[in-house]
Design a protein around this motif. Structure first.
Motif, PDB file in Angstrom:
ATOM      1  N   SER A   1     -12.725 -36.095 -23.372  1.00 42.08           N
ATOM      2  CA  SER A   1     -11.506 -35.309 -23.178  1.00 42.08           C
ATOM      3  C   SER A   1     -10.262 -36.003 -23.724  1.00 42.08           C
ATOM      4  O   SER A   1      -9.147 -35.512 -23.533  1.00 42.08           O
TER       5      SER A   1
ATOM      6  N   PHE B   1      -7.509 -39.311 -24.332  1.00 42.76           N
ATOM      7  CA  PHE B   1      -6.746 -40.130 -23.393  1.00 42.76           C
ATOM      8  C   PHE B   1      -5.989 -39.284 -22.374  1.00 42.76           C
ATOM      9  O   PHE B   1      -5.929 -39.626 -21.191  1.00 42.76           O
ATOM     10  N   LEU B   2      -5.410 -38.179 -22.819  1.00 47.17           N
ATOM     11  CA  LEU B   2      -4.694 -37.321 -21.869  1.00 47.17           C
ATOM     12  C   LEU B   2      -5.660 -36.730 -20.850  1.00 47.17           C
ATOM     13  O   LEU B   2      -5.334 -36.607 -19.659  1.00 47.17           O
ATOM     14  N   GLY B   3      -6.842 -36.363 -21.314  1.00 49.53           N
ATOM     15  CA  GLY B   3      -7.852 -35.831 -20.401  1.00 49.53           C
ATOM     16  C   GLY B   3      -8.280 -36.874 -19.384  1.00 49.53           C
ATOM     17  O   GLY B   3      -8.407 -36.573 -18.188  1.00 49.53           O
TER      18      GLY B   3
ATOM     19  N   LEU C   1      -6.524 -39.427 -18.391  1.00 45.53           N
ATOM     20  CA  LEU C   1      -5.390 -39.642 -17.485  1.00 45.53           C
ATOM     21  C   LEU C   1      -5.321 -38.535 -16.436  1.00 45.53           C
ATOM     22  O   LEU C   1      -5.147 -38.809 -15.238  1.00 45.53           O
ATOM     23  N   ASN C   2      -5.465 -37.295 -16.864  1.00 48.29           N
ATOM     24  CA  ASN C   2      -5.392 -36.168 -15.927  1.00 48.29           C
ATOM     25  C   ASN C   2      -6.519 -36.221 -14.898  1.00 48.29           C
ATOM     26  O   ASN C   2      -6.301 -35.946 -13.712  1.00 48.29           O
TER      27      ASN C   2
ATOM     28  N   ASP D   1      -4.361 -38.045 -29.342  1.00 49.95           N
ATOM     29  CA  ASP D   1      -3.420 -37.852 -28.232  1.00 49.95           C
ATOM     30  C   ASP D   1      -2.904 -39.178 -27.659  1.00 49.95           C
ATOM     31  O   ASP D   1      -2.210 -39.175 -26.638  1.00 49.95           O
TER      32      ASP D   1
ATOM     33  N   ASP E   1       0.950 -39.400 -27.000  1.00 48.30           N
ATOM     34  CA  ASP E   1       1.362 -38.630 -25.827  1.00 48.30           C
ATOM     35  C   ASP E   1       0.946 -39.323 -24.535  1.00 48.30           C
ATOM     36  O   ASP E   1       1.683 -39.310 -23.535  1.00 48.30           O
ATOM     37  N   PHE E   2      -0.229 -39.919 -24.549  1.00 46.96           N
ATOM     38  CA  PHE E   2      -0.707 -40.675 -23.393  1.00 46.96           C
ATOM     39  C   PHE E   2       0.234 -41.845 -23.088  1.00 46.96           C
ATOM     40  O   PHE E   2       0.600 -42.071 -21.930  1.00 46.96           O
TER      41      PHE E   2
ATOM     42  N   LYS F   1       3.295 -40.702 -21.361  1.00 44.30           N
ATOM     43  CA  LYS F   1       3.080 -40.288 -19.972  1.00 44.30           C
ATOM     44  C   LYS F   1       2.938 -41.475 -19.023  1.00 44.30           C
ATOM     45  O   LYS F   1       3.299 -41.385 -17.844  1.00 44.30           O
TER      46      LYS F   1
END
Length: 275
Positions: free
Chosen positions: A12, A14-16, A18-19, A47, A50-51, A54
Motif C-alpha cells: 500500500s 508509505f502512506l498506506g 502510515l494510515n 508517495d 507525501d509520507f 505527514k
C-alpha cells in the motif's frame, strides 16, 4: 512515550503503511526494503515525499528490514559482494527518512567458523558505514541455530567494538531470539540486561522486536508466537515493556498475526504499559 508498532506490507506504499499504523494504534512500523527472498530492486515509492510531510510533526520511527538473502559472512565472495551492494542501496534509500533504522541478521558463516564470519561482517560494515550515512544500522540478536552469527552477546560485542564509526551502529534485541538462545528474560530479566550492558552496552540497544516464543528456553529454534501464547508469557512481556532500561525504546511486533491481530496486541500492550 510508549512506542509500539508492527511489521507491515509495502503493497500500500508509505502512506498506506502510515494510515494502517495509525488506525491500529501504532506509532512506528517495520517493512522489508525489498522482496525478502530475492535481490530485486527497492520498490519505487512515489508517495515517499507525501509520507515525509505527514510524519514531519510526528514522533515516528521507521525500521527497514533487510532481505533474508543478505549474508555478509557467506563463504562465497559473490554472496558477500551482493549483500554489501544491497545493503548500501537500502541504507541510501532509508537516509531519505529522518530517524530511520536498518535492521539485518548478521548472517551465517556457512561452515567457515564463527570467527571468520565475524571478521567478514566487520570488514563489510566498515565499508558500508561511512561518515555520510544518517541511518542507524542494527545488528539483530539471533537464536543461534546452525551456523548463525549473533546468537550470543559476545559475538555482537566483537562486531561493534571493531566498527570504525560507532555513531551509526546499534542492536535490535529480539525477545524470541534471545530466549531461544538461552537468555532467560522470563525469570531473570534484570540479569540478562545487566549482562547485555556489561558485554555490549545498553547505549547500543535501539529497537526491540517483541515476540513470544513457541519453543522453550535455549532451544535455538527461532519460532515466534503471539503475545502471551508462548513460552515467554504475558507476565514476562509486561515486565519487558515496563522495564526502566527498555520502556523508552521502540518496540516492533513480529508475531504471526494479520492486521486485526496486531491491533489487538497493540491495544493489549498499551493497557499493560505504565506511563
Amino acid at each position: 512515550m510508549f512506542k509500539i508498532g508492527c511489521h507491515l506490507s509495502t503493497s500500500s506504499g508509505f502512506l498506506g503503511m502510515l494510515n494502517i499504523a495509525l488506525d491500529i494504534g501504532a506509532n512506528t512500523f517495520q517493512f522489508f526494503t525489498r522482496n525478502p527472498r530475492s535481490s530485486g530492486e527497492i520498490k519505487n515509492f512515489t508517495d515517499l515525499p507525501d509520507f515525509l510531510l505527514k510524519i514531519k510533526n510526528l514522533d515516528f520511527n521507521v525500521l527497514g528490514h533487510s532481505p533474508y538473502i543478505l549474508n555478509l559472512c557467506s563463504s562465497r565472495k559473490e554472496i558477500r559482494d551482493l549483500s554489501k551492494d544491497l545493503m548500501k542501496k537500502d541504507v541510501n534509500f532509508l537516509d531519505k527518512i529522518p530517524g530511520s533504522f536498518y535492521n539485518f541478521h548478521p548472517g551465517s558463516h556457512t561452515g567457515q567458523g564463527t570467527q571468520k564470519g565475524i571478521d567478514e561482517i566487520i570488514s563489510s560494515l566498515n565499508e558500508i558505514i561511512t561518515k555520510d550515512i544518517k541511518t542507524t544500522i542494527l545488528l539483530e540478536t539471533m537464536a543461534g541455530k546452525g551456523t548463525e552469527v549473533g546468537g550470543n552477546f559476545f559475538e555482537i560485542k566483537e562486531i561493534i567494538n571493531s566498527i570504525d564509526i560507532k555513531e551509526n551502529i546499534g542492536v535490535c534485541l529480539d525477545t524470541c531470539h534471545v530466549f531461544d538462545a538461552g537468555y532467560d528474560i522470563k525469570n531473570n530479566l534484570d540479569k540478562v540486561l545487566d549482562k547485555f550492558d556489561k558485554i555490549i552496552g545498553l547505549k547500543y540497544l535501539k529497537f526491540i522486536h517483541l515476540n513470544d516464543s513457541l519453543n522453550p528456553l535455549g532451544s535455538k529454534k527461532d519460532r515466534h508466537a503471539k503475545i502471551g501464547l508462548g513460552n515467554i508469557g504475558l507476565k514476562a512481556i509486561t515486565n519487558i515493556i515496563n522495564h526502566k532500561d527498555l520502556k523508552n525504546i521502540p518496540f516492533c511486533l513480529e508475531t504471526p498475526n494479520d492486521i486485526l491481530g496486531y491491533k489487538e496486541e497493540i491495544k493489549l500492550l498499551k493497557n499493560l504499559y505504565k506511563e
